[in-house]
Design a protein around this motif. Structure first.
Motif, mmCIF file in Angstrom:
data_model
loop_
_atom_site.group_PDB
_atom_site.id
_atom_site.type_symbol
_atom_site.label_atom_id
_atom_site.label_comp_id
_atom_site.label_asym_id
_atom_site.label_seq_id
_atom_site.Cartn_x
_atom_site.Cartn_y
_atom_site.Cartn_z
ATOM 1 N N ARG A 1 0.842 -1.177 0.000
ATOM 2 C CA ARG A 1 0.000 0.000 0.000
ATOM 3 C C ARG A 1 0.890 1.244 0.000
ATOM 4 O O ARG A 1 2.017 1.207 0.502
ATOM 5 C CB ARG A 1 -0.924 0.032 1.240
ATOM 6 C CG ARG A 1 -1.928 -1.118 1.321
ATOM 7 C CD ARG A 1 -2.970 -1.036 0.217
ATOM 8 N NE ARG A 1 -4.008 -2.059 0.397
ATOM 9 C CZ ARG A 1 -3.951 -3.285 -0.124
ATOM 10 N NH1 ARG A 1 -2.880 -3.665 -0.814
ATOM 11 N NH2 ARG A 1 -4.947 -4.143 0.049
ATOM 12 N N GLU B 1 -0.594 -9.425 0.826
ATOM 13 C CA GLU B 1 -1.892 -8.798 0.625
ATOM 14 C C GLU B 1 -2.780 -8.915 1.860
ATOM 15 O O GLU B 1 -3.647 -8.064 2.093
ATOM 16 C CB GLU B 1 -2.578 -9.405 -0.593
ATOM 17 C CG GLU B 1 -3.891 -8.735 -0.978
ATOM 18 C CD GLU B 1 -3.772 -7.235 -1.251
ATOM 19 O OE1 GLU B 1 -4.794 -6.538 -1.133
ATOM 20 O OE2 GLU B 1 -2.659 -6.761 -1.581
ATOM 21 N N ALA B 2 -2.558 -9.939 2.692
ATOM 22 C CA ALA B 2 -3.322 -10.041 3.946
ATOM 23 C C ALA B 2 -3.024 -8.848 4.844
ATOM 24 O O ALA B 2 -3.914 -8.328 5.515
ATOM 25 C CB ALA B 2 -2.989 -11.345 4.659
ATOM 26 N N ARG C 1 -4.990 -5.924 3.402
ATOM 27 C CA ARG C 1 -6.434 -5.955 3.685
ATOM 28 C C ARG C 1 -6.731 -5.483 5.102
ATOM 29 O O ARG C 1 -7.724 -4.779 5.334
ATOM 30 C CB ARG C 1 -6.975 -7.366 3.462
ATOM 31 C CG ARG C 1 -7.042 -7.785 1.994
ATOM 32 C CD ARG C 1 -7.896 -9.021 1.809
ATOM 33 N NE ARG C 1 -7.361 -10.170 2.519
ATOM 34 C CZ ARG C 1 -6.480 -11.033 1.992
ATOM 35 N NH1 ARG C 1 -6.030 -10.848 0.761
ATOM 36 N NH2 ARG C 1 -6.062 -12.074 2.697
ATOM 37 N N TRP D 1 -4.948 -3.317 6.730
ATOM 38 C CA TRP D 1 -4.780 -1.869 6.636
ATOM 39 C C TRP D 1 -6.039 -1.209 6.066
ATOM 40 O O TRP D 1 -6.515 -0.208 6.595
ATOM 41 C CB TRP D 1 -3.570 -1.536 5.770
ATOM 42 C CG TRP D 1 -3.499 -0.095 5.397
ATOM 43 C CD1 TRP D 1 -3.860 0.484 4.222
ATOM 44 C CD2 TRP D 1 -3.068 0.984 6.246
ATOM 45 N NE1 TRP D 1 -3.677 1.852 4.271
ATOM 46 C CE2 TRP D 1 -3.195 2.179 5.498
ATOM 47 C CE3 TRP D 1 -2.589 1.044 7.545
ATOM 48 C CZ2 TRP D 1 -2.852 3.411 6.023
ATOM 49 C CZ3 TRP D 1 -2.249 2.285 8.070
ATOM 50 C CH2 TRP D 1 -2.377 3.454 7.313
ATOM 51 N N ASP D 2 -6.579 -1.782 4.996
ATOM 52 C CA ASP D 2 -7.777 -1.222 4.373
ATOM 53 C C ASP D 2 -8.924 -1.135 5.380
ATOM 54 O O ASP D 2 -9.684 -0.159 5.392
ATOM 55 C CB ASP D 2 -8.203 -2.083 3.186
ATOM 56 C CG ASP D 2 -7.179 -2.088 2.059
ATOM 57 O OD1 ASP D 2 -6.335 -1.177 2.013
ATOM 58 O OD2 ASP D 2 -7.226 -3.029 1.237
ATOM 59 N N GLY D 3 -9.063 -2.172 6.213
ATOM 60 C CA GLY D 3 -10.110 -2.161 7.227
ATOM 61 C C GLY D 3 -9.912 -1.062 8.241
ATOM 62 O O GLY D 3 -10.878 -0.395 8.650
#
Length: 213
Positions: A37, A179-180, A183, A185-187
Motif C-alpha cells: 500500500r 496482501e493479507a 487488507r 490496513w484497508d479495514g
C-alpha cells in the motif's frame, strides 16, 4: 498493484515502546503494509513506564509488572537519545535492531543487546548511558503525549494515526504478510474514517509470538 515512490506515500505515525512485544508484531505488520500500500511508517516513541508509573500512578500493578516498567525506562530513553543525536529517522533502524534481539531472539536479559543494536544502527555506543539518565525524559513525554492526549490513557501501545485519527492497535499475532497485511490496513482506514468509531475488541486466545524480521 503499483506502489507509489517512497516520497509519495501517506505518512503513518506509529508510537512504540521498544519493550512491548505486541507493538513489535504490529510494527512488522506495518512494514509489510509498506510493500503493498502507498504508506510509509513514521516511527515515534511512547513510554509504558511513563504511562503506567506516572500517568496511572502505578495503580493495580503487581510487583513483578512494576519492576518491568521500571526497567522499561532504559530502552526508550536510548531511543530518545538516538533521535536527538541523529534525527527521528534513525528510530526505525534502531527499533528493528533492538526488537529483533529482544523479541525474536528473546535476549531480554542480555546486557549486550543495546550495544549491538546501537552499532547496527550506526550510532555511538556512548548513547547507552542514556538508559539511566533523565536527560531525555521531556522528549519522551512530548512524543508520548502527542499520541495519548488524543487516544486516551485507557490503552497502551501500539498507537498509530490514520488520516488524522489516532487508534490503539491493531493487536495481532502473528503479523499478516503480503496482501493479507494490506487488507487489514484497508479495514483500519475504513474504521478510522468513521465518525464516532471507538472500539472493536475480543478476548485473546493465543500468546504473543515473535514476528518475522
Amino acid at each position: 498493484m503499483m506502489i507509489k515512490e517512497q516520497t509519495d506515500r501517506e505518512e503513518v505515525p506509529f508510537w512504540f515502546d521498544p519493550l512491548c512485544p505486541w507493538a513489535w508484531i504490529t510494527s512488522r505488520w506495518l512494514l509489510e503494509v509498506e510493500r503493498v500500500r502507498p504508506v510509509r511508517a513514521e516511527w515515534r516513541i511512547m513510554s509504558l513506564a511513563h504511562l503506567n508509573l506516572v500517568q496511572r500512578e502505578g495503580k493495580g500493578l503487581s510487583a513483578e509488572y512494576r519492576d518491568l516498567m521500571t526497567k522499561a525506562w532504559g530502552p526508550v530513553r536510548i531511543c530518545a537519545a538516538a533521535a536527538e543525536h541523529a534525527g527521528r529517522g534513525v528510530l526505525g533502524p534502531l527499533y528493528t535492531a533492538i526488537g529483533i534481539r529482544l523479541h525474536n531472539q528473546r535476549r531480554r536479559d542480555d546486557p549486550q543487546v543495546i550495544a549491538e543494536a546501537l552499532a547496527e544502527a550506526g550510532l555511538p555506543e556512548s548513547l547507552a548511558a542514556a538508559a539511566t539518565s533523565t536527560e531525555f525524559d521531556q522528549l519522551i513525554k512530548a512524543s508520548h503525549d502527542e499520541a495519548f492526549n488524543e487516544v486516551g490513557l485507557d490503552v497502551g501501545t501500539p498507537v498509530l494515526r490514520i488520516g488524522g485519527t489516532a487508534l490503539f492497535g491493531p493487536v495481532i499475532t502473528p503479523a499478516p504478510r503480503g496482501e493479507a497485511a494490506g487488507r487489514l490496513w484497508d479495514g483500519l482506514v475504513l474504521v478510522a474514517g468513521t465518525d464516532g468509531f471507538f472500539e472493536l475488541k475480543r478476548s485473546r486466545d493465543r500468546s504473543v509470538k515473535p514476528s518475522f524480521e
